[in-house]
Design an enzyme around this catalytic site. Structure first.
Site, PDB file in Angstrom:
ATOM      1  N   ASN A 194       0.838  -1.208   0.000  1.00 25.97           N
ATOM      2  CA  ASN A 194       0.000   0.000   0.000  1.00 25.97           C
ATOM      3  C   ASN A 194       0.873   1.257   0.000  1.00 25.97           C
ATOM      4  OD1 ASN A 194      -2.333  -1.618   0.307  1.00 25.97           O
ATOM      5  ND2 ASN A 194      -1.889  -1.791   2.495  1.00 25.97           N
ATOM      6  N   HIS A 228     -13.675  -2.354   6.031  1.00 26.77           N
ATOM      7  CA  HIS A 228     -12.510  -3.058   6.580  1.00 26.77           C
ATOM      8  C   HIS A 228     -12.810  -3.691   7.944  1.00 26.77           C
ATOM      9  CE1 HIS A 228      -8.377  -3.155   8.418  1.00 26.77           C
ATOM     10  NE2 HIS A 228      -8.096  -3.593   7.195  1.00 26.77           N
ATOM     11  N   GLU A 260     -15.665   3.431   3.686  1.00 25.07           N
ATOM     12  CA  GLU A 260     -14.339   3.808   3.209  1.00 25.07           C
ATOM     13  C   GLU A 260     -14.549   4.740   2.015  1.00 25.07           C
ATOM     14  OE1 GLU A 260     -11.769   0.369   2.557  1.00 25.07           O
ATOM     15  OE2 GLU A 260     -12.807  -0.693   4.156  1.00 25.07           O
ATOM     16  N   SER A 275     -10.242  -0.890  -0.309  1.00 26.67           N
ATOM     17  CA  SER A 275      -8.894  -1.412  -0.537  1.00 26.67           C
ATOM     18  C   SER A 275      -8.867  -2.706  -1.333  1.00 26.67           C
ATOM     19  CB  SER A 275      -8.191  -1.632   0.788  1.00 26.67           C
ATOM     20  OG  SER A 275      -8.907  -2.571   1.563  1.00 26.67           O
ATOM     21  N   HIS A 302      -6.867   4.441   2.192  1.00 24.62           N
ATOM     22  CA  HIS A 302      -6.198   4.192   0.904  1.00 24.62           C
ATOM     23  C   HIS A 302      -6.308   5.379  -0.058  1.00 24.62           C
ATOM     24  CE1 HIS A 302      -5.274  -0.057   1.704  1.00 24.62           C
ATOM     25  NE2 HIS A 302      -6.328   0.046   2.493  1.00 24.62           N
ATOM     26  N   LYS A 341       0.264   3.764   4.791  1.00 24.24           N
ATOM     27  CA  LYS A 341       0.022   3.446   3.383  1.00 24.24           C
ATOM     28  C   LYS A 341       0.744   4.508   2.536  1.00 24.24           C
ATOM     29  CE  LYS A 341      -4.045   1.082   5.070  1.00 24.24           C
ATOM     30  NZ  LYS A 341      -3.380  -0.153   5.460  1.00 24.24           N
TER      31      LYS A 341
HETATM   32  C1  LIG Z   1      -9.686   0.832   5.157  1.00 22.28           C
HETATM   33  C2  LIG Z   1      -8.655   0.494   6.178  1.00 22.28           C
HETATM   34  N1  LIG Z   1      -8.748   1.034   7.396  1.00 22.28           N
HETATM   35  C3  LIG Z   1      -7.841   0.754   8.354  1.00 22.28           C
HETATM   36  C4  LIG Z   1      -6.781  -0.090   8.113  1.00 22.28           C
HETATM   37  C5  LIG Z   1      -5.807  -0.410   9.203  1.00 22.28           C
HETATM   38  O1  LIG Z   1      -4.692   0.416   9.098  1.00 22.28           O
HETATM   39  P1  LIG Z   1      -3.319   0.016   9.787  1.00 22.28           P
HETATM   40  O2  LIG Z   1      -2.607  -0.869   8.834  1.00 22.28           O
HETATM   41  O3  LIG Z   1      -2.639   1.316  10.023  1.00 22.28           O
HETATM   42  O4  LIG Z   1      -3.668  -0.687  11.076  1.00 22.28           O
HETATM   43  C6  LIG Z   1      -6.632  -0.655   6.856  1.00 22.28           C
HETATM   44  C7  LIG Z   1      -5.461  -1.538   6.597  1.00 22.28           C
HETATM   45  O5  LIG Z   1      -5.313  -2.208   5.650  1.00 22.28           O
HETATM   46  C8  LIG Z   1      -7.593  -0.373   5.864  1.00 22.28           C
HETATM   47  O6  LIG Z   1      -7.505  -0.913   4.641  1.00 22.28           O
END
Ligand SMILES: Cc1ncc(COP(=O)(O)O)c(C=O)c1O
Length: 369
Positions: free
Chosen positions: A37, A117, A160, A164, A192, A221
């Site tokens: 990412n 997510h 979101e 992702s 993302h 990311k």
């Molecule tokens: C939409 C979304 N929110 C939150 C997260 C979590 O983020 P982190 O990797 O900083 O824990 C991700 C991780 O892939 C994600 O895709």
């Protein structure tokens, strides 16, 4: 082996039999990695330190872990996404779980996109609110769910901005008006999208002129560091400071990270050239894959290019064949995506050269024939 180990081993065997077992695997040297990412290619860079900065906060921010450098980084983050305040968390997972469970309660209703997510799902569960899961991007279902819960203490809509695993996203303007109509709070996870979309990488909400009540951003990311932040009004941030358990009961982010955030943000905001390059790479790869009849997710755009395969075992085989050619693209399988919706998730980064893109495209299309 203890009986606990036996039971766990049997569960792992079942996962393996279903083709769903994951294990750590070192990336081959010199591989072309198309699954991170790190959209702007910043994460792989080493950072020279100009000043000595404390490495650890030493305690929760509420105890003794509140270094001035963290507050400065939070001011920069708030300014970036055009919010009154921002608050850093140790990860995006912690940000979502802590924020949603702090703001929503058992008398509330949360309307949540079915593809949100895992950290959003877990935050919703922990909040004990009534959760209405609606089909992906289904605005009418979202409006219906909010309309039929007018009697709840509070209503929330969580989504979101750039999904992702699917590379698509909602019409944020429409969601904002829907929330206004039903007096609901809009929570947008821009994990993302920040750094990738919009002038100065300020994300899709900003690009659409939409102000979420709560914006979640990650730093692991496109920013290429680690940690996360939540942005919103002064009162949202004060509420989280007091009530988000993953913030209150967790060590503050490192002042070193805070200083890196400040530097990285300044650079990222000025790097529209990298964002244009990323967009160009996405257009080229999509066009080539579509020419080769690959089932690219039709609504996808930007650096996430999902190639819908369906069967989990087939997706794994495709990913292994690519690996043999030095290209790392992961097969995404249930439970990360719904049953029967396994895919190759190809992610691009702005530092890919034309010849690397050609090599990847050739390997992907060769697999197809
Ligand atoms: C939409 C979304 N929110 C939150 C997260 C979590 O983020 P982190 O990797 O900083 O824990 C991700 C991780 O892939 C994600 O895709």
């Amino acid at each position: 082996m203890s009986s606990i180990d036996d039971a766990l081993a049997a569960e792992l065997q079942r996962l393996e039999a279903d083709g769903l077992l994951r294990s750590p695997r070192a990336l081959p040297k010199d591989a072309l990695v198309l699954c991170s990412n790190d959209y702007l290619g910043y994460a792989v860079e080493s950072v020279p330190l100009e000043h000595a900065v404390p490495a650890g906060a030493g305690a929760s921010r509420l105890i003794s872990g509140d270094h001035p450098m963290i507050a400065e980084a939070e001011r920069d983050l708030a300014d970036w996404v055009d919010a009154e305040r921002a608050l850093t968390f140790s990860s995006g997972y912690a940000a979502n779980v802590g924020t949603i469970s702090a703001l929503a309660g058992s008398d509330d209703v949360i309307v949540s996109d079915e593809l949100n997510h895992a950290s959003i799902i877990d935050g919703c569960r922990l909040s004990r609110a009534r959760v209405v899961v609606v089909p992906h991007l289904d605005q009418a279902a979202m409006a219906d769910a909010l309309a039929s819960h007018r009697d709840a203490r509070r209503r929330w809509l969580v989504t979101e901005s750039y999904f992702s695993m699917d590379g698509d996203g909602p019409d944020l303007t429409a969601l904002r008006s829907c929330c206004d109509q039903y007096d609901a709070g809009l929570i947008v996870d821009e994990a993302h999208a920040l750094g990738v979309f919009g002038a100065e990488g300020r994300g899709l909400s900003h690009a659409a002129g939409v102000k979420p009540d709560v914006l979640i951003g990650t730093l692991g990311k496109a920013v290429g560091l680690w940690g996360a932040f939540v942005a919103g009004s002064e009162v949202v941030v004060r509420s989280l400071w007091n009530r988000a358990r993953s913030f209150v009961f967790s060590t503050g982010i490192s002042p070193l990270l805070a200083s890196l955030i400040r530097r990285r943000l300044a650079r990222l905001r000025g790097d529209d050239a990298a964002r244009s390059r990323l967009a160009e790479l996405g257009r080229h790869l999509r066009a080539a894959l579509r020419d080769a009849q690959a089932a690219v997710a039709p609504l996808s755009h930007g650096p996430i290019v999902p190639w819908m395969v369906g069967d989990a075992a087939e997706a794994v085989t495709m990913s292994e064949r690519l690996l043999e050619r030095g290209i790392v693209v992961k097969a995404i399988r249930p439970p990360t995506v719904p049953e029967g919706a396994a895919r190759l998730r190809i992610t691009l980064h702005a530092k890919l050269t034309d010849s690397q893109l050609a090599r990847a495209t050739e390997a992907l299309c060769a697999h197809r024939s």
